[in-house]
Design a protein around this motif. Sequence first.
Motif, PDB file in Angstrom:
ATOM      1  N   LEU A 146       0.977  -1.235  -0.047  1.00 36.57           N
ATOM      2  CA  LEU A 146       0.210  -0.008   0.082  1.00 36.57           C
ATOM      3  C   LEU A 146       1.047   1.269   0.145  1.00 36.57           C
ATOM      4  O   LEU A 146       0.596   2.132  -0.537  1.00 36.57           O
ATOM      5  CB  LEU A 146      -0.866  -0.143   1.245  1.00 36.57           C
ATOM      6  CG  LEU A 146      -1.934  -1.131   1.179  1.00 36.57           C
ATOM      7  CD1 LEU A 146      -2.943  -1.005   2.706  1.00 36.57           C
ATOM      8  CD2 LEU A 146      -3.016  -0.916   0.034  1.00 36.57           C
ATOM      9  N   ALA A 187       0.908   3.902  -2.982  1.00 34.00           N
ATOM     10  CA  ALA A 187       0.501   5.279  -2.776  1.00 34.00           C
ATOM     11  C   ALA A 187       1.422   6.419  -2.884  1.00 34.00           C
ATOM     12  O   ALA A 187       1.112   7.725  -3.048  1.00 34.00           O
ATOM     13  CB  ALA A 187      -0.122   5.477  -1.439  1.00 34.00           C
ATOM     14  N   THR A 188       2.753   6.148  -2.647  1.00 37.71           N
ATOM     15  CA  THR A 188       3.901   6.915  -2.800  1.00 37.71           C
ATOM     16  C   THR A 188       4.225   7.434  -4.241  1.00 37.71           C
ATOM     17  O   THR A 188       4.267   6.692  -5.471  1.00 37.71           O
ATOM     18  CB  THR A 188       5.492   6.172  -2.663  1.00 37.71           C
ATOM     19  OG1 THR A 188       5.090   6.079  -1.000  1.00 37.71           O
ATOM     20  CG2 THR A 188       6.473   7.479  -2.389  1.00 37.71           C
TER      21      THR A 188
END
Length: 250
Positions: free
Chosen positions: A96, A100-101
């Motif tokens: 995750l 998300a980065t």
Amino acid sequence: MNKREFFWGIGGVFVLLVLWELGSRVLASDILLPDPRKTLVTLVGLIGTQKFMKALGMSLVRILISMTIAIPVSLLIGIPSALNWRIRAFMRPFFLVIAATPVLSIILIAFIWFGQERTPIFSAFLMMFPILTSNIMAGIQSADPKLREVLDLYNLSELQRLRYLYIPSLLPYMIAGLHSALSLCWKVVVAAEVIVQPRFALGTGMQMAKAQLETIELIAWTIATVIMAGLTESVFLAIKKLFMYREGAL
């Protein structure tokens, strides 16, 4: 690809070139959008230079290294994650966070950690790793339940299960994941090269052309990169078809 698809593809390329030609005439500025013929001449001249060949070679090496690292690491994480829910739950936050980065943040942080030469490799590896791992997990979980029951009946060891059940199930998924990750790998490696500018790199050539407002050369570098990405994908598809043919023949 059949003949009809080939000719329609040629038609699409022709339309793109016509639109490019019209756009360059309307704008009438080589800085904004150069003429396609000038760009082609620049591209041909660029390909013959030692600078380009070194840049191409090093970018290709970075991609191969990142894939070489990503495959065993993904297998090492993906197989036990698919077989054990605890490991799968433990690894989920890592996936995750990576998803998300922003890629730009990963490149900048990697630059601080690894410097110019290793940043593109690490960035591409980090982008490929979740894709390959997810595909490997899907391949393991798609194993034939009837065959699993047969192996349970004969009380085979975990290594034998891995060899006869899980590896044949995960291979098509892993190859599909590699195919998906290959184009992404080119984009991430070149983007990282543009930002950190290693000595020999396709991205460095683009950045230098941009800094000097050499739009013709910038587009030539870009086209060369697209061509190389397409060639490597074609080679991969040929290997994939050969593998699938051999699997079907066995």
